[in-house]
Design a protein around this motif. Structure first.
Motif, PDB file in Angstrom:
ATOM      1  N   UNK A   1      -4.155   8.510   6.958  1.00  0.00           N
ATOM      2  CA  UNK A   1      -3.806   9.374   7.755  1.00  0.00           C
ATOM      3  C   UNK A   1      -4.363  10.779   7.644  1.00  0.00           C
ATOM      4  N   UNK A   2      -4.846  11.314   8.982  1.00  0.00           N
ATOM      5  CA  UNK A   2      -5.431  12.637   9.222  1.00  0.00           C
ATOM      6  C   UNK A   2      -4.539  13.488   9.841  1.00  0.00           C
ATOM      7  N   UNK A   3      -4.413  14.562   9.476  1.00  0.00           N
ATOM      8  CA  UNK A   3      -3.420  15.547  10.353  1.00  0.00           C
ATOM      9  C   UNK A   3      -4.607  16.228  11.157  1.00  0.00           C
ATOM     10  N   UNK A   4      -4.268  16.262  12.329  1.00  0.00           N
ATOM     11  CA  UNK A   4      -4.922  16.974  13.341  1.00  0.00           C
ATOM     12  C   UNK A   4      -5.028  18.379  13.866  1.00  0.00           C
ATOM     13  N   UNK A   5      -3.952  18.890  13.411  1.00  0.00           N
ATOM     14  CA  UNK A   5      -3.491  20.279  13.683  1.00  0.00           C
ATOM     15  C   UNK A   5      -3.116  21.063  12.445  1.00  0.00           C
ATOM     16  N   UNK A   6      -3.372  22.301  12.354  1.00  0.00           N
ATOM     17  CA  UNK A   6      -3.177  23.278  11.124  1.00  0.00           C
ATOM     18  C   UNK A   6      -1.606  23.883  11.356  1.00  0.00           C
ATOM     19  N   UNK A   7      -1.144  24.447  12.550  1.00  0.00           N
ATOM     20  CA  UNK A   7       0.082  24.883  12.593  1.00  0.00           C
ATOM     21  C   UNK A   7       0.867  23.812  13.462  1.00  0.00           C
ATOM     22  N   UNK A   8       2.250  24.059  13.499  1.00  0.00           N
ATOM     23  CA  UNK A   8       3.210  23.418  14.238  1.00  0.00           C
ATOM     24  C   UNK A   8       2.939  23.865  15.575  1.00  0.00           C
ATOM     25  N   UNK A   9       3.274  23.179  16.806  1.00  0.00           N
ATOM     26  CA  UNK A   9       3.151  23.615  18.016  1.00  0.00           C
ATOM     27  C   UNK A   9       4.380  24.416  18.269  1.00  0.00           C
ATOM     28  N   UNK A  10       4.128  25.581  18.970  1.00  0.00           N
ATOM     29  CA  UNK A  10       5.247  26.389  19.444  1.00  0.00           C
ATOM     30  C   UNK A  10       5.637  26.099  20.921  1.00  0.00           C
ATOM     31  N   UNK A  11       6.098  24.724  20.964  1.00  0.00           N
ATOM     32  CA  UNK A  11       6.601  24.032  21.982  1.00  0.00           C
ATOM     33  C   UNK A  11       7.924  24.636  22.672  1.00  0.00           C
ATOM     34  N   UNK A  12       8.046  24.927  23.911  1.00  0.00           N
ATOM     35  CA  UNK A  12       9.253  25.573  24.424  1.00  0.00           C
ATOM     36  C   UNK A  12       9.973  24.659  25.183  1.00  0.00           C
ATOM     37  N   UNK A  13       9.623  23.032  25.536  1.00  0.00           N
ATOM     38  CA  UNK A  13      10.206  22.210  26.129  1.00  0.00           C
ATOM     39  C   UNK A  13      10.044  20.875  25.403  1.00  0.00           C
ATOM     40  N   UNK A  14      11.501  20.110  25.395  1.00  0.00           N
ATOM     41  CA  UNK A  14      11.231  18.714  24.717  1.00  0.00           C
ATOM     42  C   UNK A  14      10.014  17.953  24.768  1.00  0.00           C
ATOM     43  N   UNK A  15       9.347  18.080  26.106  1.00  0.00           N
ATOM     44  CA  UNK A  15       8.432  17.061  26.437  1.00  0.00           C
ATOM     45  C   UNK A  15       7.205  17.711  25.691  1.00  0.00           C
TER      46      UNK A  15
ATOM     47  N   UNK B   1       3.331  13.196  18.984  1.00  0.00           N
ATOM     48  CA  UNK B   1       2.369  11.906  19.195  1.00  0.00           C
ATOM     49  C   UNK B   1       0.862  12.263  18.766  1.00  0.00           C
ATOM     50  N   UNK B   2       0.422  13.649  18.644  1.00  0.00           N
ATOM     51  CA  UNK B   2      -1.020  13.432  18.642  1.00  0.00           C
ATOM     52  C   UNK B   2      -1.232  14.446  17.316  1.00  0.00           C
ATOM     53  N   UNK B   3      -0.196  14.702  16.562  1.00  0.00           N
ATOM     54  CA  UNK B   3      -0.193  15.369  15.215  1.00  0.00           C
ATOM     55  C   UNK B   3      -0.965  14.679  14.170  1.00  0.00           C
ATOM     56  N   UNK B   4      -1.037  13.261  14.056  1.00  0.00           N
ATOM     57  CA  UNK B   4      -1.817  12.551  13.159  1.00  0.00           C
ATOM     58  C   UNK B   4      -2.678  11.362  13.831  1.00  0.00           C
ATOM     59  N   UNK B   5      -3.708  10.973  13.033  1.00  0.00           N
ATOM     60  CA  UNK B   5      -4.292   9.884  13.685  1.00  0.00           C
ATOM     61  C   UNK B   5      -4.699   8.962  12.560  1.00  0.00           C
ATOM     62  N   UNK B   6      -4.821   7.759  12.498  1.00  0.00           N
ATOM     63  CA  UNK B   6      -5.479   6.596  11.572  1.00  0.00           C
ATOM     64  C   UNK B   6      -6.611   6.674  11.333  1.00  0.00           C
TER      65      UNK B   6
ATOM     66  N   UNK C   1       0.794  -1.287   0.007  1.00  0.00           N
ATOM     67  CA  UNK C   1      -0.063  -0.030   0.013  1.00  0.00           C
ATOM     68  C   UNK C   1       0.880   1.283   0.085  1.00  0.00           C
ATOM     69  N   UNK C   2       0.441   2.214  -0.838  1.00  0.00           N
ATOM     70  CA  UNK C   2       1.146   3.621  -0.829  1.00  0.00           C
ATOM     71  C   UNK C   2       0.319   4.511  -0.040  1.00  0.00           C
ATOM     72  N   UNK C   3       0.701   5.356   1.010  1.00  0.00           N
ATOM     73  CA  UNK C   3       0.115   6.071   1.724  1.00  0.00           C
ATOM     74  C   UNK C   3       0.835   7.519   1.887  1.00  0.00           C
ATOM     75  N   UNK C   4      -0.031   8.598   1.517  1.00  0.00           N
ATOM     76  CA  UNK C   4       0.724  10.027   1.694  1.00  0.00           C
ATOM     77  C   UNK C   4       0.743  10.794   2.862  1.00  0.00           C
ATOM     78  N   UNK C   5       1.472  11.328   3.158  1.00  0.00           N
ATOM     79  CA  UNK C   5       1.323  12.261   4.547  1.00  0.00           C
ATOM     80  C   UNK C   5       0.274  13.413   4.069  1.00  0.00           C
ATOM     81  N   UNK C   6      -0.547  13.584   4.666  1.00  0.00           N
ATOM     82  CA  UNK C   6      -1.618  14.602   4.473  1.00  0.00           C
ATOM     83  C   UNK C   6      -1.350  16.095   4.803  1.00  0.00           C
ATOM     84  N   UNK C   7      -2.096  16.836   4.284  1.00  0.00           N
ATOM     85  CA  UNK C   7      -2.137  18.317   4.680  1.00  0.00           C
ATOM     86  C   UNK C   7      -3.389  18.572   5.648  1.00  0.00           C
ATOM     87  N   UNK C   8      -3.270  19.413   6.322  1.00  0.00           N
ATOM     88  CA  UNK C   8      -4.560  19.852   7.174  1.00  0.00           C
ATOM     89  C   UNK C   8      -5.378  20.375   5.939  1.00  0.00           C
ATOM     90  N   UNK C   9      -6.754  20.094   6.264  1.00  0.00           N
ATOM     91  CA  UNK C   9      -7.737  20.542   5.422  1.00  0.00           C
ATOM     92  C   UNK C   9      -7.600  22.133   5.257  1.00  0.00           C
TER      93      UNK C   9
END
Length: 217
Positions: free
Chosen positions: A146-160, A167-172, A107-115
């Motif tokens: 695969x579904x992309x759950x967020x429109x923008x990248x998180x502006x995370x300040x910490x590695x955690x 871990x929550x960026x995409x869902x199947x 199976x071929x699967x493409x990385x999705x864009x947010x809607x």
């Protein structure tokens, strides 16, 4: 079409020389493209980078991606220049260099864009590329697994925080098991996006993941 070609001729993305309408680079600039010469079923730089992030079966990158390189300009035109037909051209180049005889995916699967991003751009730059591969190789392609759950990248300040976000960026969207999935994206940089998608597929069942990208940084 003839008048458009006359007044707005197609030009090489690298040297600006006038070229046929179906081309993106002239013959001279084509020779300057940094192809990787990866073998899909052998260890290479991309597969080693992937293995630091997730279990990968095989990996292939068509080109090297460097600042101001011809490959960067080609992919920029595909993504932002409304030239989605470049996807088919890149697929044809890939087919000339990619040997799947020993390890053909299921199976071929493409990385999705947010809607929202898809609506802004008007198309996913990976679809024509993957569809061309699918048709020629006779491997089914799923753009919606695969579904992309967020429109923008998180502006995370910490590695955690960044880890939790990834871990929550995409869902199947459906259950798949016992599949060898070839995951397709345009450019492999840090590998965070590819890793996030791969883990969703791996967690879904007893699946194997291979990777194919147009270019790697």
């Amino acid at each position: 079409m003839f008048l458009l070609d006359l007044f707005f001729p197609n030009r090489c993305v690298e040297c600006n020389r006038i070229i046929p309408s179906e081309e993106v680079v002239c013959e001279l600039c084509f020779d300057q493209i940094l192809f990787t010469h990866h073998q899909f079923s052998a260890r290479n730089l991309l597969s080693e980078k992937c293995r630091l992030l997730f279990p990968v079966q095989n990996a292939f990158a068509l080109m090297q991606f460097e600042e101001e390189s011809t490959s960067q300009k080609i992919i920029h035109q595909l993504k932002y220049g409304s030239r989605k037909k470049i996807g088919k051209m890149l697929a044809n180049w890939t087919l000339e260099k990619l040997d799947l005889n020993q390890n053909k995916p299921d199976l071929l699967v493409t990385v999705p864009l947010h809607q929202k991003k898809l609506k802004e751009r008007g198309y996913n730059q990976l679809h024509l590329f993957a569809n061309t591969l699918s048709e020629t190789l006779q491997i089914p392609c799923d753009h919606h697994l695969i579904k992309r759950n967020f429109y923008k990248k998180a502006q995370a300040k910490k590695n955690r925080d960044q880890r939790i976000f990834n871990e929550n960026l995409f869902s199947i969207t459906r259950k798949i098991t016992n599949q060898h999935v070839l995951l397709i994206d345009d450019v492999f940089t840090t590998g965070n996006t590819m890793s996030a998608v791969a883990w969703e597929i791996l967690k879904a069942g007893d699946n194997n993941v291979s990777v194919l990208v147009m270019a790697m940084d």
